[in-house]
Structure formats: structure tokens, C-alpha cells
Design a protein around this motif. Structure first.
Motif, PDB file in Angstrom:
ATOM      1  N   ALA A  66       0.615  -1.720   0.095  1.00 15.92           N
ATOM      2  CA  ALA A  66       0.144  -0.233   0.051  1.00 15.92           C
ATOM      3  C   ALA A  66       0.472   1.402   0.029  1.00 15.92           C
ATOM      4  CB  ALA A  66      -0.746   0.152   1.232  1.00 15.92           C
ATOM      5  N   THR A  67       1.978   1.423   0.251  1.00 12.93           N
ATOM      6  CA  THR A  67       3.212   2.502   0.238  1.00 12.93           C
ATOM      7  C   THR A  67       3.395   2.663  -0.906  1.00 12.93           C
ATOM      8  OG1 THR A  67       5.102   0.525   0.423  1.00 12.93           O
ATOM      9  CG2 THR A  67       3.614   2.282   2.626  1.00 12.93           C
ATOM     10  N   LEU A  68       3.426   2.128  -1.957  1.00  8.08           N
ATOM     11  CA  LEU A  68       3.548   2.360  -3.718  1.00  8.08           C
ATOM     12  C   LEU A  68       2.323   2.989  -4.008  1.00  8.08           C
ATOM     13  CD1 LEU A  68       4.938  -1.027  -4.735  1.00  8.08           C
ATOM     14  CD2 LEU A  68       6.359   0.742  -3.835  1.00  8.08           C
ATOM     15  N   THR A  69       3.052   3.762  -4.735  1.00 13.11           N
ATOM     16  CA  THR A  69       1.903   5.061  -5.649  1.00 13.11           C
ATOM     17  C   THR A  69       1.872   4.406  -6.519  1.00 13.11           C
ATOM     18  OG1 THR A  69       3.393   5.737  -6.893  1.00 13.11           O
ATOM     19  CG2 THR A  69       3.438   7.344  -4.457  1.00 13.11           C
ATOM     20  N   SER A  70       1.142   4.759  -7.516  1.00 10.15           N
ATOM     21  CA  SER A  70       0.579   4.011  -8.573  1.00 10.15           C
ATOM     22  C   SER A  70       1.474   3.907 -10.030  1.00 10.15           C
ATOM     23  CB  SER A  70      -0.591   4.786  -9.043  1.00 10.15           C
ATOM     24  OG  SER A  70      -1.671   4.355 -11.140  1.00 10.15           O
ATOM     25  N   SER A  71       2.200   4.891 -10.010  1.00  8.06           N
ATOM     26  CA  SER A  71       3.338   4.634 -10.777  1.00  8.06           C
ATOM     27  C   SER A  71       4.061   4.248 -10.196  1.00  8.06           C
ATOM     28  CB  SER A  71       4.291   6.249 -10.662  1.00  8.06           C
ATOM     29  OG  SER A  71       3.163   7.400 -11.708  1.00  8.06           O
ATOM     30  N   ASP A  72       4.953   3.585  -8.891  1.00  7.86           N
ATOM     31  CA  ASP A  72       5.872   2.372  -8.861  1.00  7.86           C
ATOM     32  C   ASP A  72       5.450   1.449  -8.718  1.00  7.86           C
ATOM     33  OD1 ASP A  72       7.317   4.296  -7.616  1.00  7.86           O
ATOM     34  OD2 ASP A  72       5.853   4.840  -5.328  1.00  7.86           O
ATOM     35  N   ARG A  73       3.960   1.026  -8.770  1.00  5.07           N
ATOM     36  CA  ARG A  73       3.689  -0.361  -9.033  1.00  5.07           C
ATOM     37  C   ARG A  73       3.683  -0.754 -10.756  1.00  5.07           C
ATOM     38  NH1 ARG A  73      -0.726   1.598  -5.222  1.00  5.07           N
ATOM     39  NH2 ARG A  73      -0.609   0.704  -3.838  1.00  5.07           N
ATOM     40  N   LYS A  74       3.468   0.582 -11.895  1.00  6.04           N
ATOM     41  CA  LYS A  74       4.203  -0.399 -12.413  1.00  6.04           C
ATOM     42  C   LYS A  74       5.120   0.230 -13.675  1.00  6.04           C
ATOM     43  CE  LYS A  74       0.707   4.365 -14.226  1.00  6.04           C
ATOM     44  NZ  LYS A  74      -0.431   4.382 -13.944  1.00  6.04           N
ATOM     45  N   SER A  75       5.554   0.640 -13.181  1.00  4.17           N
ATOM     46  CA  SER A  75       7.624   0.774 -12.625  1.00  4.17           C
ATOM     47  C   SER A  75       7.628  -0.242 -13.573  1.00  4.17           C
ATOM     48  CB  SER A  75       8.247   1.969 -12.063  1.00  4.17           C
ATOM     49  OG  SER A  75       8.322   0.595 -10.727  1.00  4.17           O
ATOM     50  N   ILE A  76       9.335  -0.488 -14.269  1.00  3.48           N
ATOM     51  CA  ILE A  76      10.356  -1.250 -14.432  1.00  3.48           C
ATOM     52  C   ILE A  76      11.059  -1.955 -13.532  1.00  3.48           C
ATOM     53  CG2 ILE A  76      11.619  -0.284 -15.268  1.00  3.48           C
ATOM     54  CD1 ILE A  76      12.444  -2.024 -17.955  1.00  3.48           C
ATOM     55  N   LYS A  77      10.916  -1.140 -12.441  1.00  4.72           N
ATOM     56  CA  LYS A  77      11.260  -1.767 -10.949  1.00  4.72           C
ATOM     57  C   LYS A  77      10.251  -2.790 -10.275  1.00  4.72           C
ATOM     58  CE  LYS A  77      13.685  -0.175  -6.079  1.00  4.72           C
ATOM     59  NZ  LYS A  77      13.451   0.716  -5.445  1.00  4.72           N
ATOM     60  N   ASN A  78       8.594  -3.006 -10.216  1.00  7.09           N
ATOM     61  CA  ASN A  78       7.762  -3.302 -10.200  1.00  7.09           C
ATOM     62  C   ASN A  78       7.996  -4.811 -11.263  1.00  7.09           C
ATOM     63  OD1 ASN A  78       6.448  -3.835  -7.372  1.00  7.09           O
ATOM     64  ND2 ASN A  78       4.629  -3.416  -8.787  1.00  7.09           N
ATOM     65  N   GLY A  79       7.938  -4.602 -11.667  1.00 11.72           N
ATOM     66  CA  GLY A  79       8.116  -5.862 -12.796  1.00 11.72           C
ATOM     67  C   GLY A  79       8.806  -6.868 -12.940  1.00 11.72           C
ATOM     68  N   ILE A  80       8.623  -8.168 -13.153  1.00 14.80           N
ATOM     69  CA  ILE A  80       9.519  -9.529 -13.450  1.00 14.80           C
ATOM     70  C   ILE A  80       9.349 -10.359 -14.379  1.00 14.80           C
ATOM     71  CG2 ILE A  80       8.255 -10.942 -11.760  1.00 14.80           C
ATOM     72  CD1 ILE A  80      11.775 -12.114 -11.195  1.00 14.80           C
ATOM     73  N   TRP A  81       9.683 -10.831 -15.655  1.00 17.44           N
ATOM     74  CA  TRP A  81       9.348 -11.438 -16.814  1.00 17.44           C
ATOM     75  C   TRP A  81       9.508 -12.849 -15.958  1.00 17.44           C
ATOM     76  CZ3 TRP A  81       6.818 -10.067 -20.828  1.00 17.44           C
ATOM     77  CH2 TRP A  81       6.374 -10.923 -21.944  1.00 17.44           C
ATOM     78  N   LEU A  82       8.335 -13.573 -16.246  1.00 16.15           N
ATOM     79  CA  LEU A  82       8.048 -14.905 -16.147  1.00 16.15           C
ATOM     80  C   LEU A  82       7.092 -15.925 -17.375  1.00 16.15           C
ATOM     81  CD1 LEU A  82       6.606 -14.550 -12.683  1.00 16.15           C
ATOM     82  CD2 LEU A  82       9.453 -15.311 -13.999  1.00 16.15           C
TER      83      LEU A  82
END
Length: 254
Positions: A66-82
Motif C-alpha cells: 500500500a505504500t507504493l504509488t500508482s506510478s511505482d506499481r507500474k514501473s519497471i522496478k516492480n516488474g519481472i518477466w516470467l
């Protein structure tokens, strides 16, 4: 996952970048499945990969922060390719597949691609350097030929006068020179393919060496006059010290 307006989805460019950073392989170290391949339609490809969220895209999702902003959640830092299977598995068992574990997978997968890229560049440059060493061995043969046949003359010009006078005795060596030129052409072709991908210092040295092999000669085009062999020997002698120095420096790059 069901899409809705509350989800912070990754933009298309983020998804593509996540995939490319791991060369389209699944980031799960126990999987590493290739996630892209050819479609039966020659104009299409098939993807079984997914840009998964490390911290969920919406409240109630796996590893939601919940501490992440909307931009944080859809940033590359929050992603992983699987791959799709691993993407589903990590979301079903969020207790097992924690945020720190997924972040570690991501770092390891990207590091592995970097390592493989460096290894491929090393192999490519090593192959070209090895062929350059083969070229230099051939030059050593021609150097010994020159010493055996012309070194007793007072000057290079005197030696070339003798060469012109008795050209028919030396013309067979042109076959070996043609073989050398074929090898040089192959090395040039391979170097053009890799020169932008290998270490800049190595690339510069290879180019410098290949440049030393260039020389011009005169040819009347009708078979009466051709000073190619003379110019070859002249260039061989003039560039010998430079070539040997470059070879030594290239050996340190292997």
C-alpha cells in the motif's frame, strides 16, 4: 488475473523492456524457459511470457504494498518477466514467493544475460584474433621466403630488380599470397559483424592490424606489367614491427 480499472498495469514499452532484459527467458532460475517463438503464420510470433507484478497491481493481490504509488506499481522496478506457468505459480503462493525472492530472481536473470553477452563477445573476438595469428604465421613464411631469395642483395631496390628479371621463378608464390588474401577477406567479414559488439580497445587493435595489410599496386590489365609481388614484399617489410607489436597487444586481450 482479471483486468479492471483499479489495476496499475504495465505500459507496453515496460513489458517489452522487461522481456528484452532477460532475452525473453523466464526469470525463475528453476525454469529459464524461452517465452517467445515462431507462429505458423510467418508474419507472427508466439509469446508465452508475462510481465508479472512483484507487488500486486491492485489491493488484495499477491504481495500488495500500500505504500507504493500508482506510478511505482507500474514501473519497471516492480516488474519481472516470467513464463505464464511461473507467473501464475508466484501469484497463487505469495507466502512462498516473496517480494525479496522475486527481486533476487530478476537480478540473477538479468546478470545471467549480461554474463552470456560478455562471453559471446569474448568468443567472437577470440576467434578473430586467432585467425589474425594465422595470418601472421603466413607472413612469417613469406618473410623467410624473402630472406632466402633476396636478403643477400645490397638494397630492396636491387632485390626487386632481380625479382622482375626472374619473375617466372617466383610466380608460384602468388598462389600462397592468394590463399593469404582469402583468409584476410574472411577475417574482415567476421570483424565487420562483431566490431561494434566487442571491447573497443580490441576492436581498435584488430582494425589497426588489418589496415597494415593494405597496399596498392600497378597492373596494366593485359598481363605485361604487374608489380603486386614487389608491393607485397615492400609492405610486409615496412609493417613487420607494427604487426608484431599489435599481435602482442591482442594476445593480452584473449
Amino acid at each position: 488475473m482479471t483486468k479492471n480499472n483499479l489495476r496499475d498495469e504495465f505500459p507496453k514499452n515496460i513489458k517489452e523492456t522487461l522481456a528484452k532484459r532477460v532475452s525473453y527467458f523466464c526469470s525463475n532460475p528453476k525454469c529459464r524457459k524461452m517465452t517467445i517463438g515462431p507462429h505458423t503464420d510467418a508474419n507472427k510470433s508466439v509469446s508465452v511470457g508475462v510481465a508479472a507484478h512483484i507487488s500486486a497491481a491492485s489491493p488484495g493481490g499477491p504481495r500488495y504494498d500500500a505504500t507504493l504509488t500508482s506510478s511505482d506499481r507500474k514501473s519497471i522496478k516492480n516488474g519481472i518477466w516470467l513464463c505464464q506457468n511461473c507467473g501464475r505459480e508466484v501469484d497463487i503462493d505469495e507466502i512462498r514467493f516473496t517480494k525479496s525472492i522475486l527481486e533476487a530472481w530478476k537480478r540473477e536473470a538479468e546478470s545471467l544475460v549480461v554474463k552470456k553477452t560478455i562471453e559471446e563477445k569474448y568468443k567472437s573476438s577470440k576467434k578473430v584474433i586467432s585467425k589474425i595469428q594465422d595470418i601472421e604465421e603466413m607472413y612469417e613464411y613469406f618473410n623467410e621466403y624473402y630472406i632466402a631469395n633476396f636478403d643477400h642483395f645490397f638494397s630492396f631496390n636491387d632485390a626487386m630488380v632481380s625479382l622482375r628479371k626472374h619473375y617466372y621463378l617466383h610466380s608460384p608464390i602468388m598462389t600462397q599470397i592468394n590463399t593469404l588474401n582469402e583468409l584476410i577477406s574472411k577475417v574482415l567479414e567476421e570483424f565487420r559483424k562483431i566490431k561494434l559488439d566487442i571491447n573497443p580497445k580490441t576492436s581498435k587493435l584488430i582494425k589497426k592490424y588489418l589496415d597494415t595489410l593494405k597496399f596498392t599496386y600497378e597492373d596494366d590489365g593485359i598481363g605485361f606489367y604487374n608489380n603486386r609481388l614487389e608491393r607485397f614484399f615492400e609492405n610486409m617489410i615496412d609493417t613487420k614491427i607494427t604487426r608484431i607489436q599489435i599481435i602482442k597487444e591482442l594476445s593480452n586481450c584473449i
